[in-house]
Design a protein around this motif. Structure first.
Motif, short mmCIF file in Angstrom:
data_model
loop_
_atom_site.label_atom_id
_atom_site.label_comp_id
_atom_site.label_asym_id
_atom_site.label_seq_id
_atom_site.Cartn_x
_atom_site.Cartn_y
_atom_site.Cartn_z
N SER A 67 0.84 -45.70 -48.34
CA SER A 67 0.94 -45.72 -47.08
C SER A 67 1.45 -45.64 -46.10
O SER A 67 2.49 -46.43 -46.47
N LEU A 68 2.03 -44.77 -45.11
CA LEU A 68 2.91 -44.71 -43.88
C LEU A 68 2.28 -44.46 -42.78
O LEU A 68 1.23 -44.19 -42.37
N VAL A 69 3.09 -46.59 -42.31
CA VAL A 69 1.99 -46.46 -40.83
C VAL A 69 2.97 -46.22 -39.90
O VAL A 69 4.56 -46.68 -39.37
N VAL A 70 2.52 -45.23 -38.81
CA VAL A 70 3.42 -44.94 -37.62
C VAL A 70 2.73 -45.77 -36.41
O VAL A 70 1.47 -45.99 -35.64
N SER A 71 3.20 -45.40 -35.03
CA SER A 71 3.20 -46.03 -34.10
C SER A 71 2.09 -45.11 -33.36
O SER A 71 1.60 -45.61 -32.61
N GLN A 72 2.01 -44.04 -33.72
CA GLN A 72 0.88 -43.36 -32.70
C GLN A 72 0.81 -41.77 -33.66
O GLN A 72 1.33 -40.99 -34.88
N PRO A 73 -0.62 -41.52 -32.79
CA PRO A 73 -1.03 -40.06 -33.50
C PRO A 73 0.04 -38.55 -33.74
O PRO A 73 -0.04 -38.66 -34.80
N ALA A 74 0.74 -38.70 -32.52
CA ALA A 74 2.23 -37.38 -32.93
C ALA A 74 3.09 -37.62 -34.07
O ALA A 74 2.87 -36.74 -34.69
N ASN A 75 3.33 -38.93 -34.41
CA ASN A 75 3.63 -39.19 -35.68
C ASN A 75 3.25 -38.89 -36.88
O ASN A 75 4.30 -38.56 -37.49
N VAL A 76 1.44 -39.02 -36.49
CA VAL A 76 1.36 -39.35 -38.02
C VAL A 76 1.54 -37.15 -38.16
O VAL A 76 0.87 -36.86 -39.23
N ASN A 77 1.05 -37.22 -37.47
CA ASN A 77 0.70 -34.84 -37.54
C ASN A 77 2.51 -34.85 -37.77
O ASN A 77 2.45 -33.17 -38.70
N ALA A 78 3.15 -35.44 -36.71
CA ALA A 78 5.20 -34.78 -37.30
C ALA A 78 4.86 -35.04 -38.96
O ALA A 78 5.65 -34.13 -40.09
N LEU A 79 5.00 -36.17 -39.79
CA LEU A 79 4.92 -36.10 -41.25
C LEU A 79 4.00 -35.46 -42.36
O LEU A 79 4.26 -34.73 -42.81
N PHE A 80 2.55 -35.34 -41.36
CA PHE A 80 1.58 -34.12 -42.32
C PHE A 80 2.24 -32.76 -42.25
O PHE A 80 1.60 -32.70 -43.32
N ASP A 81 2.38 -32.78 -41.10
CA ASP A 81 2.99 -31.18 -41.12
C ASP A 81 4.37 -30.95 -42.21
O ASP A 81 4.19 -29.52 -42.72
N ALA A 82 5.00 -32.03 -42.24
CA ALA A 82 6.64 -31.98 -42.88
C ALA A 82 5.97 -31.83 -44.17
O ALA A 82 6.45 -31.11 -45.26
#
Length: 208
Positions: free
Chosen positions: A49-64
């Motif tokens: 798991s990669l844990v991040v601070s906000q949904p936008a960061n999840v989306n950025a990693l997911f899309d990448a």
């Protein structure tokens, strides 16, 4: 206290896997890669798991990750505990991308706050005791379903989950055979846990 320094993923093509992890997640020394042709089918019994601070960061990693060749197992979405999604890397490793926050507080980045290795085990209580005896301290424990160990000095945290439950979280069947295709590199002496997960001394681990 025992700390995880890195994990070694055993992959068919280390060069291709390295390009994926560098492009998708920007991971460095936390992930090592080693060539392997060990037979493995289905769920390998763990996720990262990669844990991040906000949904936008999840989306950025997911899309990448998807752009770099990952397969979507669970699209990123809100849940009771926060926001997250699940992808499977081209080498077969399953990655959870997650934030405990449901609201964005700033521009999207791919900044990773911490990494968690989740092991799917047959008997959580037995595995919990096994790891406590090897120097890990329990931070949270939810009966026979889930255990979270205290963060050591290394960059990765460890949690235990019932194998079937972890597979459900990942969006895959719990069935699987063969190698885990994983070695856990720590500051402890080498050992193998009750579910066949191999730990090695970090100084002896192979480089990527």
């Amino acid at each position: 206290m025992t700390s995880i320094e890195s994990v070694t993923l055993e992959v068919a093509d280390p060069a291709t896997a390295d390009r994926f992890y560098t492009t998708a997640f920007g991971l460095g020394s936390q992930i090592r890669l080693r060539a392997s042709q060990e037979p493995t089918t289905g769920f390998r019994g763990f996720t990262l798991s990669l844990v991040v601070s906000q949904p936008a960061n999840v989306n950025a990693l997911f899309d990448a990750a998807v752009d770099a060749g990952a397969t979507t197992l669970k699209p990123a979405a809100k849940s009771l505990w926060g926001y997250g999604g699940v992808v499977q890397a081209p080498d077969g490793t399953i990655w959870q991308l997650a934030s405990s926050s449901k609201k964005d507080t700033g521009p999207a980045t791919r900044q990773i706050d911490h990494m968690v290795l989740l092991l799917g085990v047959a008997d959580v209580a037995r595995s919990k005791q096994f790891y406590v005896e090897r120097g890990l301290a329990v931070a949270k424990s939810f009966g026979s379903k889930y255990v979270e160990f205290a963060a050591g000095s290394g960059p990765l945290n460890l949690s235990l989950y019932k194998r079937r439950g972890l597979a459900k979280v990942a969006g895959v069947s719990p069935d699987g055979t063969g190698s885990h295709r994983l070695t856990i590199d720590s500051d402890a002496a080498p050992f193998t846990d009750p579910d066949g997960f191999v730990w090695t001394t970090a100084s002896e681990a192979g480089s990527s």
